[in-house]
Design an enzyme around this catalytic site. Structure first.
Site, PDB file in Angstrom:
ATOM      1  CE  LYS A 156      -3.603   1.746   3.066  1.00 58.57           C
ATOM      2  NZ  LYS A 156      -4.793   1.526   4.096  1.00 58.57           N
ATOM      3  CB  SER A 174      -8.109   3.257   2.827  1.00 57.44           C
ATOM      4  OG  SER A 174      -7.325   3.018   3.459  1.00 57.44           O
ATOM      5  CB  SER A 181      -8.425   0.756   5.919  1.00 56.61           C
ATOM      6  OG  SER A 181      -8.943   1.684   5.396  1.00 56.61           O
TER       7      SER A 181
HETATM    8  N1  GLN Z   1     -13.105   3.787   5.955  1.00 56.90           N
HETATM    9  C1  GLN Z   1     -12.756   4.014   7.398  1.00 56.90           C
HETATM   10  C2  GLN Z   1     -11.951   5.686   7.751  1.00 56.90           C
HETATM   11  O1  GLN Z   1     -12.044   6.711   6.338  1.00 56.90           O
HETATM   12  C3  GLN Z   1     -10.973   3.407   7.944  1.00 56.90           C
HETATM   13  C4  GLN Z   1      -9.933   3.685   6.982  1.00 56.90           C
HETATM   14  C5  GLN Z   1      -8.751   2.546   8.186  1.00 56.90           C
HETATM   15  O2  GLN Z   1      -8.919   1.874   8.275  1.00 56.90           O
HETATM   16  N2  GLN Z   1      -7.802   3.309   6.888  1.00 56.90           N
HETATM   17  O3  GLN Z   1     -11.610   6.499   8.590  1.00 56.90           O
END
Ligand code: GLN
Length: 473
Positions: free
Chosen positions: A77, A152, A176
């Site tokens: 990532k 994400s 994410s």
């Molecule tokens: N969707 C969640 C957020 O936007 C989780 C993101 C993540 O786990 N990095 O904060």
């Protein structure tokens, strides 16, 4: 069937290379798949360094080394530092920034013979659930190009599901790794907080962030986690627990106590609830017992998360000042304008929203009312999980309320977007290990993920249970 089902997984590749197969050929094939990517999952391909690393792996194996991830092509990532390569968290504010050192996970991957072939697309600074906040544009879901891959870690999940690589690393602050894994039909595992070093991970919410694998199955995840986990003195929150075992703890379903949470009456897609019902029946038929459990404070988890995560993010992201890293605005009148304009130009709308929210909840007049209160709710949730795990070995539920949604469907409605993580956020707040397991498809062919959460520190047991559950689904 997953689009990647015909390609070898992590264990097969490592076994083949340790037995003399040529890692350069394996890596060359992965590079070609990455270069031909139509999903926008891969944002950078590291052809030269990957081929050089593959040649080194061949040398090491030829001189007698047996490497746990020999020749396994991996995507990172875009928030994990790989020395000498860009790391930009898919945000313009970091354009052109090159990682000055390896993240601990990278150091360990390379030592284990893995070959990093490139960087995966993601929501900017890991803030999002659809990969639509990336400065490189969204990733397409390999099962339906008009749908999001989740986020994400959307690029990581899509790349594994499409068979570009058998293993990608993601990060999970509120879901994410697990939500995109569910949307793309891969396994995605968020380890116990502290089990994998955060050194070299661009921080979002430091008390929640964990790096973890996206791959085909629980055994591949265990092998990857065995390599990247274990204490790291460079991360002050690193757990003293030893590295995760390289194979999941074998676990019979007979006698297993599976915790069942009460689910909301509304908002859960019928195909997902049918999958859960079928899984429960199959598990009971295999001798597991279903135990009703409660996490009474879980209904506050999303609210609590969006206070704690944004507070930590506002503080972590203050380092991007237009001076030390990446983007700097042109012709500023004074220092204040360097800060203000560089940040306004460099951060996307969602990141700015989080910084404003986080600054607000940490500000002098509101700290008690929001941030400290959220911390107290978090403590109660930790206790809820401890109580629930006294009565069961694992908690089973859906990973997401719906399957992958359409590109553009939720990007203008932050609350709807945030609710995607309603089932995954609790594990981050409590620090417990959790994973999403592929569990079939809707009648439109969209993957469905089941969510397994385990007691603190019991990552190998959780992977063992996941393997056992997968066998009866
Ligand atoms: N969707 C969640 C957020 O936007 C989780 C993101 C993540 O786990 N990095 O904060």
């Amino acid at each position: 069937m997953s689009p990647a089902a015909h390609l070898p997984g992590v264990r097969q590749i490592a076994a083949q290379v340790n037995a003399g197969a040529c890692p350069v050929a394996i890596v060359e094939a992965a590079l070609q798949r990455a270069e031909a990517d139509q999903l926008n999952a891969v944002i950078r391909v590291y052809r030269d360094s990957a081929l050089a690393t593959a040649a080194e792996v061949a040398q090491r194996v030829a001189t007698g080394a047996s490497l746990p991830l020999a020749g396994v092509p991996v995507l990172l990532k875009d928030n994990i530092c790989y020395q000498g390569h860009p790391v930009e968290a898919c945000s313009r504010i970091l354009t052109g920034f090159v990682a000055p050192y390896h993240a601990t996970v990278v150091e360990r991957l390379l030592a284990a013979g893995a070959v990093i072939i490139g960087a995966a697309n993601m929501d900017s600074f890991a803030m999002g659930s659809s990969n639509e906040t990336s400065c490189h544009g969204p990733v397409r879901n390999p099962h339906d190009p008009n749908r999001v891959p989740g986020g994400s870690s959307g690029g990581s999940a899509a790349a594994v599901a499409a068979g570009i690589v058998p293993l990608a690393l993601g990060s999970d602050t509120g879901g994410s790794i697990r939500q995109p894994a569910a949307f793309c039909g891969t396994l995605g595992c968020k380890p116990t907080y502290g089990r994998v070093s955060r050194y070299g991970l661009l921080a979002f919410g430091s008390s929640l962030d964990q790096i973890g694998p996206l791959c085909r199955d629980a055994a591949d995840a265990a092998l990857a986690l065995a390599v990247i986990s274990g204490h790291d003195p460079l991360d002050s929150t690193s757990s003293p627990l030893p590295a995760v075992a390289a194979a999941p703890t074998a676990r019979a379903l007979a006698g297993l106590r599976i915790g069942m949470l009460e689910l909301p009456d509304e908002g859960l897609d019928p195909a997902i609830s049918a999958t859960l019902t079928r899984a429960r029946q199959a598990l009971e038929a295999a001798g597991a017992s279903l135990v009703p459990v409660r996490l009474p404070h879980d209904r506050h988890a999303v609210a609590c998360y969006y206070i704690i995560a944004t507070g930590e993010a506002a503080s972590n992201l203050s380092r991007y000042d237009g001076i030390h890293y990446g983007h700097r605005c042109q012709d500023p009148a004074d220092l204040e304008e360097v800060y203000a304009r560089s940040r306004a130009e460099g951060f996307g709308a969602e990141v700015q929203r989080r910084i404003m929210l986080g600054t607000y909840v940490l500000s002098a007049g509101y700290l008690d009312a929001y941030y400290l209160k959220a911390q107290r709710v978090r403590r109660l949730l930790v206790q809820d999980y401890a109580t629930a795990f006294a009565a069961c070995d694992v908690i089973l539920g859906p990973t997401t309320p719906t399957p992958a949604f359409a590109l553009g469907e939720k990007i203008d409605d932050p609350l709807q977007m945030y609710l995607n993580d309603i089932f995954t956020i609790g594990a981050n707040l409590a620090g417990v290990p959790a994973l999403s397991l592929p569990a079939g498809h809707t009648d439109k062919g969209l993957p469905i993920g089941l969510h397994l959460q385990g007691p603190h520190g019991q990552d190998e047991a959780l992977l063992g249970i996941a393997a056992a559950v997968a066998a009866v689904l």
